[in-house]
Design a protein around this motif. Structure first.
Motif, PDB file in Angstrom:
ATOM      1  N   ALA A  81       0.989  -1.093   0.065  1.00 44.66           N
ATOM      2  CA  ALA A  81      -0.014   0.048   0.151  1.00 44.66           C
ATOM      3  C   ALA A  81       0.988   1.313  -0.050  1.00 44.66           C
ATOM      4  N   ASP A  82       0.617   2.091  -0.695  1.00 43.16           N
ATOM      5  CA  ASP A  82       1.402   3.258  -1.190  1.00 43.16           C
ATOM      6  C   ASP A  82       0.297   4.337  -0.432  1.00 43.16           C
ATOM      7  N   LEU A  83       0.567   4.972   0.473  1.00 42.99           N
ATOM      8  CA  LEU A  83      -0.462   5.849   1.106  1.00 42.99           C
ATOM      9  C   LEU A  83       0.107   7.406   0.641  1.00 42.99           C
TER      10      LEU A  83
ATOM     11  N   GLU B 296      -4.584   8.374  -2.641  1.00 41.42           N
ATOM     12  CA  GLU B 296      -4.076   9.737  -2.602  1.00 41.42           C
ATOM     13  C   GLU B 296      -5.671  10.503  -2.396  1.00 41.42           C
ATOM     14  N   GLY B 297      -5.400  11.669  -1.711  1.00 38.36           N
ATOM     15  CA  GLY B 297      -6.425  12.228  -1.687  1.00 38.36           C
ATOM     16  C   GLY B 297      -6.903  13.485  -2.975  1.00 38.36           C
ATOM     17  N   ASP B 298      -5.895  13.816  -3.654  1.00 35.97           N
ATOM     18  CA  ASP B 298      -5.821  14.782  -4.736  1.00 35.97           C
ATOM     19  C   ASP B 298      -6.146  14.204  -5.992  1.00 35.97           C
ATOM     20  N   ALA B 299      -7.259  14.364  -6.648  1.00 33.39           N
ATOM     21  CA  ALA B 299      -7.987  13.951  -7.854  1.00 33.39           C
ATOM     22  C   ALA B 299      -7.034  14.215  -8.926  1.00 33.39           C
ATOM     23  N   ALA B 300      -6.461  15.235  -9.203  1.00 34.61           N
ATOM     24  CA  ALA B 300      -5.568  15.467 -10.100  1.00 34.61           C
ATOM     25  C   ALA B 300      -4.168  14.660  -9.988  1.00 34.61           C
TER      26      ALA B 300
ATOM     27  N   ASP C 209      -9.328  10.944   1.483  1.00 32.28           N
ATOM     28  CA  ASP C 209      -8.704  11.752   2.174  1.00 32.28           C
ATOM     29  C   ASP C 209      -8.241  10.961   3.294  1.00 32.28           C
ATOM     30  N   LEU C 210      -6.839  10.608   3.409  1.00 39.18           N
ATOM     31  CA  LEU C 210      -6.268   9.843   4.604  1.00 39.18           C
ATOM     32  C   LEU C 210      -6.331  10.643   5.990  1.00 39.18           C
ATOM     33  N   PHE C 211      -6.378  11.994   6.112  1.00 39.91           N
ATOM     34  CA  PHE C 211      -6.477  12.502   7.306  1.00 39.91           C
ATOM     35  C   PHE C 211      -7.959  12.423   7.868  1.00 39.91           C
TER      36      PHE C 211
ATOM     37  N   PHE D 127       4.320   5.466   3.737  1.00 38.38           N
ATOM     38  CA  PHE D 127       3.391   6.718   3.593  1.00 38.38           C
ATOM     39  C   PHE D 127       4.375   8.046   3.564  1.00 38.38           C
ATOM     40  N   ASP D 128       4.100   8.802   2.829  1.00 38.49           N
ATOM     41  CA  ASP D 128       4.744  10.001   2.493  1.00 38.49           C
ATOM     42  C   ASP D 128       3.730  11.003   2.572  1.00 38.49           C
ATOM     43  N   PRO D 129       3.279  11.707   3.766  1.00 34.86           N
ATOM     44  CA  PRO D 129       2.308  12.916   3.886  1.00 34.86           C
ATOM     45  C   PRO D 129       2.898  14.166   3.905  1.00 34.86           C
ATOM     46  N   PRO D 130       1.980  15.116   3.614  1.00 31.63           N
ATOM     47  CA  PRO D 130       2.449  16.690   3.727  1.00 31.63           C
ATOM     48  C   PRO D 130       3.068  16.774   5.011  1.00 31.63           C
TER      49      PRO D 130
END
Length: 412
Positions: free
Chosen positions: A272-274, A295-299, A323-325, A342-345
């Motif tokens: 899983a790549d989150l 990923e939460g961003d549609a683009a 939206d993983l948050f 996982f590589d979040p903001p």
């Protein structure tokens, strides 16, 4: 507020790159000073100004940029390379220590000047002129840059042209945000917060973009012109990121981060790549394992989907917009995977880490550009039964206080 000149002994370098001098009234932050230096300065509110270096450190070197004294884009160009990398490693060590994590931090994977392929610049109007660059240190004023030694030469060469493009887009008030990405097809340029009447100038803007040989020009989320798809080569797969979308700032750092992640995942069959973005890790992992990219961003998800339309001999890659948050993958969902990356903001992935801590996933690779939130998330995972195997900083943002980190964990 005292105007008295004080003599200060700088003993350490803070997490934002300022020297720190301990005084009877508490710590004083001394911009530009290095540990071991004696300086004289005025002090107000715990911060020094009108600074004079009386006794320089042997680690002091000449900054490589003419704008360094004023520009807030870089904070540490005056420190010798060995001491500079040691400072960055200690930033990570302190963040871990603050969370009670006693772990060996590997040597920093060094970065290099002239390699940053993505820049976020600001444009403002000053009378009849447009200024383009970075804000001054601790100021809203802008430094009109003529060079930037951290950026790839292609972006530096385009600075004058970007000013010409910015002119008809300037808002009546406020600043114009300019994101520039160097791709295999040329520069991908995105303007945000532009004047709303830009639609009346599309022909003019398109002509300028052609003259500057841009690959793509976008304004306020709308692509005005795409001469060539602005693709990034992600280990053999061409990915066209969304305008202004997230990408790793340098190719060298991206390569190093991916190698560290692959090492930490072991030999999984299902990953899983989150916070997957446009597939930086997913596309590498898919060479040997099936991947579920979330990923939460549609683009960003659309960019990954488009990249996979042409068969490339990869394992199965599935995608989910989520939206993983707000809705992290739950422990029961995570248990279907052999490994997770996982590589979040910068805010980190607290909610997701809490579910990972409850899961039975054997291996986790955590990537972060914020050591503080990474340490918080690692504390959750360690308390949930994971063992920290390696922590490796990667200096993707040279001369700045920012540092990328990969932490690899395994369940005990």
């Amino acid at each position: 507020m005292s105007k008295e000149i004080m003599q200060l002994q700088v003993t350490s370098l803070g997490h934002r790159g300022d020297g720190i001098a301990e005084t009877a009234d508490g710590p004083v932050f001394v911009p530009g000073a290095l540990p071991g230096e004696t300086v004289s300065a005025q002090v107000a509110g715990g911060r020094a100004n009108h600074i004079r270096i009386e006794q320089p450190s042997p680690e002091r070197i000449e900054p490589i940029c003419r704008h360094f004294d004023a520009c807030g884009g870089c904070s540490v160009q005056q420190l010798a390379p060995g001491a500079y990398l040691d400072w960055k490693r200690k930033l990570v060590e302190k963040a871990l220590s603050d969370r009670g994590i006693d772990a060996a931090v590997e040597a920093v994977v060094p970065g290099a000047a002239g390699t940053r392929r993505r820049a976020v610049l600001t444009a403002v109007r000053a009378g009849r002129h447009v200024l383009l660059g970075y804000h001054e240190k601790a100021s809203h004023r802008l430094v009109d840059i003529r060079e930037c030694p951290v950026l790839v030469p292609e972006i530096v060469a385009a600075l004058a042209g970007l000013k010409r493009l910015a002119e008809p887009l300037m808002p009546k008030k406020g600043e114009l945000r300019v994101t520039v990405l160097s791709t295999t097809a040329g520069l991908d340029v995105t303007f945000d917060q532009a004047n709303r009447n830009y639609e009346q100038k599309i022909a003019q803007l398109s002509q300028l973009a052609v003259e500057l040989d841009l690959a793509r020009l976008s304004v306020n989320g709308e692509t005005l012109l795409e001469v060539r798809p602005p693709a990034l080569d992600m280990d053999g797969t061409a990915v066209v990121p969304p305008p202004g979308g997230f990408t790793q700032a340098t190719l060298a750092a991206e390569t190093a981060l991916c190698a560290l992640v692959m090492e930490g995942l072991g030999m999984p069959k299902k990953v899983a790549d989150l916070f997957a973005g446009s597939g930086t890790f997913a596309l590498r992992v898919a060479k040997s394992a099936s991947v579920h990219a979330v990923e939460g961003d549609a683009a960003a998800i659309k960019a990954l989907e488009n990249a996979l339309r042409i068969p490339k001999g990869l394992k199965q890659v599935t995608m989910e917009r989520r939206d993983l948050f707000r809705r992290p993958l739950m422990a029961e969902e995570l248990n279907a995977f052999d490994a997770v990356v996982f590589d979040p903001p910068r805010a980190g992935a607290q909610a997701q880490a809490e579910q990972l801590a409850l899961s039975a996933v054997p291996h986790i690779a955590a990537v972060s550009c914020n050591p503080a939130t990474l340490a918080r998330d690692l504390r959750i995972l360690i308390d949930g039964g994971y063992e920290l195997q390696t922590v490796t900083p990667v200096d993707q943002f040279v001369f700045s206080p920012h540092i990328e980190v990969v932490a690899n964990l395994s369940r005990k």
